[in-house]
Design a protein around this motif. Structure first.
Motif, PDB file in Angstrom:
ATOM      1  N   LEU A 126      11.514 -98.574 -53.233  1.00 26.80           N
ATOM      2  CA  LEU A 126      11.769 -99.415 -54.219  1.00 26.80           C
ATOM      3  C   LEU A 126      12.922 -98.913 -55.021  1.00 26.80           C
ATOM      4  CD1 LEU A 126       8.463-101.011 -55.613  1.00 26.80           C
ATOM      5  CD2 LEU A 126      10.081-101.955 -54.160  1.00 26.80           C
ATOM      6  N   ILE A 127      12.821 -97.428 -55.350  1.00 21.70           N
ATOM      7  CA  ILE A 127      13.833 -96.454 -55.778  1.00 21.70           C
ATOM      8  C   ILE A 127      15.239 -96.912 -55.216  1.00 21.70           C
ATOM      9  CG2 ILE A 127      14.845 -94.364 -56.304  1.00 21.70           C
ATOM     10  CD1 ILE A 127      11.961 -93.497 -57.218  1.00 21.70           C
ATOM     11  N   ARG A 128      14.858 -96.862 -53.850  1.00 23.86           N
ATOM     12  CA  ARG A 128      16.331 -96.952 -53.008  1.00 23.86           C
ATOM     13  C   ARG A 128      16.845 -98.221 -52.874  1.00 23.86           C
ATOM     14  NH1 ARG A 128      17.421 -95.361 -46.705  1.00 23.86           N
ATOM     15  NH2 ARG A 128      19.542 -96.301 -46.733  1.00 23.86           N
ATOM     16  N   LYS A 129      15.982 -99.201 -52.952  1.00 28.54           N
ATOM     17  CA  LYS A 129      16.471-100.691 -52.993  1.00 28.54           C
ATOM     18  C   LYS A 129      17.031-101.067 -54.150  1.00 28.54           C
ATOM     19  CE  LYS A 129      13.022-102.779 -49.330  1.00 28.54           C
ATOM     20  NZ  LYS A 129      11.905-103.557 -49.239  1.00 28.54           N
ATOM     21  N   PHE A 130      16.356-100.650 -55.277  1.00 25.75           N
ATOM     22  CA  PHE A 130      16.911-101.242 -56.553  1.00 25.75           C
ATOM     23  C   PHE A 130      18.058-100.496 -56.964  1.00 25.75           C
ATOM     24  CE2 PHE A 130      12.416-102.432 -57.505  1.00 25.75           C
ATOM     25  CZ  PHE A 130      12.823-103.911 -57.891  1.00 25.75           C
ATOM     26  N   HIS A 131      18.418 -98.971 -56.508  1.00 24.61           N
ATOM     27  CA  HIS A 131      19.482 -98.305 -56.562  1.00 24.61           C
ATOM     28  C   HIS A 131      20.595 -98.918 -55.936  1.00 24.61           C
ATOM     29  CE1 HIS A 131      22.169 -95.185 -57.373  1.00 24.61           C
ATOM     30  NE2 HIS A 131      22.388 -94.926 -56.050  1.00 24.61           N
ATOM     31  N   ASP A 132      20.430 -99.261 -54.766  1.00 20.56           N
ATOM     32  CA  ASP A 132      21.491 -99.971 -53.624  1.00 20.56           C
ATOM     33  C   ASP A 132      21.973-101.365 -54.436  1.00 20.56           C
ATOM     34  OD1 ASP A 132      21.415 -97.598 -52.095  1.00 20.56           O
ATOM     35  OD2 ASP A 132      20.298 -98.744 -50.599  1.00 20.56           O
ATOM     36  N   ALA A 133      21.071-102.238 -54.786  1.00 22.96           N
ATOM     37  CA  ALA A 133      21.480-103.436 -55.331  1.00 22.96           C
ATOM     38  C   ALA A 133      22.113-103.267 -56.470  1.00 22.96           C
ATOM     39  CB  ALA A 133      20.091-104.025 -55.420  1.00 22.96           C
ATOM     40  N   LYS A 134      21.823-102.243 -57.568  1.00 29.09           N
ATOM     41  CA  LYS A 134      22.513-102.135 -58.665  1.00 29.09           C
ATOM     42  C   LYS A 134      23.934-101.885 -58.403  1.00 29.09           C
ATOM     43  CE  LYS A 134      22.536 -98.831 -62.345  1.00 29.09           C
ATOM     44  NZ  LYS A 134      21.861 -97.558 -62.890  1.00 29.09           N
ATOM     45  N   ILE A 135      24.055-100.698 -57.314  1.00 30.72           N
ATOM     46  CA  ILE A 135      25.532-100.109 -57.093  1.00 30.72           C
ATOM     47  C   ILE A 135      26.326-101.232 -56.459  1.00 30.72           C
ATOM     48  CG2 ILE A 135      26.539 -98.382 -55.629  1.00 30.72           C
ATOM     49  CD1 ILE A 135      25.060 -97.302 -57.869  1.00 30.72           C
ATOM     50  N   ASN A 136      25.712-102.020 -55.593  1.00 32.76           N
ATOM     51  CA  ASN A 136      26.361-103.244 -54.894  1.00 32.76           C
ATOM     52  C   ASN A 136      26.453-104.241 -55.734  1.00 32.76           C
ATOM     53  OD1 ASN A 136      26.996-101.525 -52.776  1.00 32.76           O
ATOM     54  ND2 ASN A 136      24.990-101.304 -52.071  1.00 32.76           N
ATOM     55  N   ASP A 137      25.879-104.403 -56.622  1.00 37.28           N
ATOM     56  CA  ASP A 137      25.848-105.829 -57.389  1.00 37.28           C
ATOM     57  C   ASP A 137      25.075-106.789 -56.773  1.00 37.28           C
ATOM     58  OD1 ASP A 137      26.174-106.264 -60.206  1.00 37.28           O
ATOM     59  OD2 ASP A 137      28.676-106.581 -59.810  1.00 37.28           O
ATOM     60  N   LEU A 138      24.150-106.727 -56.064  1.00 34.31           N
ATOM     61  CA  LEU A 138      23.269-107.751 -55.244  1.00 34.31           C
ATOM     62  C   LEU A 138      22.284-108.391 -56.286  1.00 34.31           C
ATOM     63  CD1 LEU A 138      22.243-105.631 -52.200  1.00 34.31           C
ATOM     64  CD2 LEU A 138      24.407-106.857 -52.603  1.00 34.31           C
ATOM     65  N   PRO A 139      22.189-109.843 -56.196  1.00 35.75           N
ATOM     66  CA  PRO A 139      21.508-110.680 -56.932  1.00 35.75           C
ATOM     67  C   PRO A 139      20.109-110.393 -56.754  1.00 35.75           C
ATOM     68  CG  PRO A 139      22.401-111.956 -55.124  1.00 35.75           C
ATOM     69  CD  PRO A 139      23.110-110.637 -55.071  1.00 35.75           C
ATOM     70  N   THR A 140      19.727-110.433 -55.555  1.00 30.36           N
ATOM     71  CA  THR A 140      18.250-110.026 -55.238  1.00 30.36           C
ATOM     72  C   THR A 140      17.752-108.776 -54.500  1.00 30.36           C
ATOM     73  OG1 THR A 140      18.254-111.198 -53.359  1.00 30.36           O
ATOM     74  CG2 THR A 140      17.608-112.547 -55.292  1.00 30.36           C
ATOM     75  N   VAL A 141      16.548-108.208 -54.848  1.00 31.80           N
ATOM     76  CA  VAL A 141      16.014-107.293 -54.067  1.00 31.80           C
ATOM     77  C   VAL A 141      14.712-107.710 -53.363  1.00 31.80           C
ATOM     78  CG1 VAL A 141      14.766-105.114 -54.197  1.00 31.80           C
ATOM     79  CG2 VAL A 141      16.764-105.483 -55.399  1.00 31.80           C
ATOM     80  N   GLU A 142      14.611-107.582 -52.040  1.00 33.36           N
ATOM     81  CA  GLU A 142      13.288-107.931 -51.305  1.00 33.36           C
ATOM     82  C   GLU A 142      12.122-106.921 -51.590  1.00 33.36           C
ATOM     83  OE1 GLU A 142      13.513-109.297 -47.009  1.00 33.36           O
ATOM     84  OE2 GLU A 142      11.972-107.710 -46.981  1.00 33.36           O
ATOM     85  N   VAL A 143      11.300-107.531 -51.803  1.00 33.00           N
ATOM     86  CA  VAL A 143       9.856-106.419 -52.016  1.00 33.00           C
ATOM     87  C   VAL A 143       8.819-107.188 -50.942  1.00 33.00           C
ATOM     88  CG1 VAL A 143       8.327-105.610 -53.663  1.00 33.00           C
ATOM     89  CG2 VAL A 143      10.530-106.246 -54.243  1.00 33.00           C
TER      90      VAL A 143
END
Ligand code: GDP
Length: 313
Positions: free
Chosen positions: A185-202
């Protein structure tokens, strides 16, 4: 353990082993023996026997294991069973053969039956069926506990076991296919934040509950047990409190500072519904964790940012 004792930490490059080395060094222990896996393949019986005969360590922390999250456990079922059985059999037998003063074996909370009463008490071991996704790993860890018990009862060896709950901290595995939920989750949220992604899959439904302990707290508990416990029954190590995966995801999202949405993929397994440790025996001995989850997440995200290049290859 006397300050000059020779102490072998098996698995010193992993999250647990590296935390134990840091803790021992902070307490002034100087004779710490380590080997990388390319220097010593712990699955190789002859190599481990030669190593113990040459080094004759006084104490052993057995923190080497093949580990991973729900997907890795479920996919590499052969390796999770075989590698772990070999590593622990080789080390525990060689420790006995070479008169090691004391050995601490590290297991996992997944050794308990899937439907055991919660919180999980040490006495629940082998009272029911295991969770299917990590059965091979759990069987190997149960074998490790039984090895320690058997060498103790038959030969009087001072071999003890500790069962940590889910862990996180420096040197965790951030590979999304192999990791546990918290680093994923740390990596997914971090990547999504940096790349401005609208959703994160959990994964899963978000309703399973998990307990999380910082690796530095675990290491401190391990050194505490090595110095203070010599009983036959293994000891749970945890915080005594848990959160839902949904609560964890919200907390990680907040710590990372991601502002998008969560998307739950229920095609991925939930795994066991809950595995909260009963830590009353450890507390009664006088040890308690010091890092709470929120603080631990902040420390871990800082560590992730500082070592991202290393963690994400
Ligand atoms: P477990 O404790 O052995 O089940 O292993 P994990 O730490 O891998 O998974 C714990 C829970 O988190 C399960 O319910 C997973 O489905 C859920 N989960 C949610 N998102 C993720 C993810 O990105 N990676 C992993 N490994 N688990 C996730």
């Amino acid at each position: 353990m006397k300050q000059e004792a020779t102490i072998y930490v098996a698995g010193h490059r992993g999250m647990v082993g590296s935390a134990i080395v840091r803790n021992l060094q902070a307490k002034g222990y100087e004779n710490i023996i380590i080997r990388t896996s390319s220097e010593l393949d712990l699955r190789n019986q002859a190599a481990v026997a030669d190593f113990f005969a040459a080094e004759k360590p006084d104490y052993v922390f057995l923190a080497a294991a093949k580990v991973g999250g729900i997907l890795a456990n479920n996919t590499y079922r052969a390796e999770f069973l075989y590698d772990n059985l070999m590593i622990e059999s080789n080390i525990i037998h060689s420790a006995y053969k070479n008169d090691v003063t004391k050995l601490l074996f590290l297991g996992s909370s997944c050794i308990y039956p899937k439907m055991a009463p919660q919180p999980l008490r040490e006495e629940s071991l082998l009272t029911g069926l295991l969770e299917e996704t990590n059965e091979p790993y759990a069987i190997a860890k149960i074998a490790g506990i039984k090895l320690c018990e058997a060498y103790r009862s038959q030969y009087g060896a001072d071999f003890i076991s500790a069962m940590p709950t889910n862990l996180y901290g420096p040197n965790d595995n951030y590979d999304l296919q192999g990791s546990h939920v918290l680093p994923a989750l740390i990596r997914k949220f971090h990547d999504a934040k940096i790349n401005d992604l609208p959703t994160v899959e959990v994964w899963g439904t978000g309703s399973p509950r998990r307990e999380f302990l910082h690796a530095d707290d675990l290491a401190d508990a391990c050194v505490f047990l090595m110095n203070n416990y010599d009983g036959e029954l293994f000891v749970n190590i945890g915080v005594g409190d848990d959160v839902t995966i949904r609560e964890l995801a919200e907390m990680v999202k907040d710590v990372v500072g991601y502002e998008g949405e969560l998307r739950w993929n229920t095609d991925k397994p939930d795994g066991t519904p809950r595995k909260l440790m009963d830590v009353s025996r450890l507390h009664a001995m006088g040890w308690k964790h010091t890092t709470d989850l929120r603080e631990g997440l902040e420390l871990t995200y800082q560590d992730f940012l500082a070592n991202e290049v290393l963690y994400v290859e």
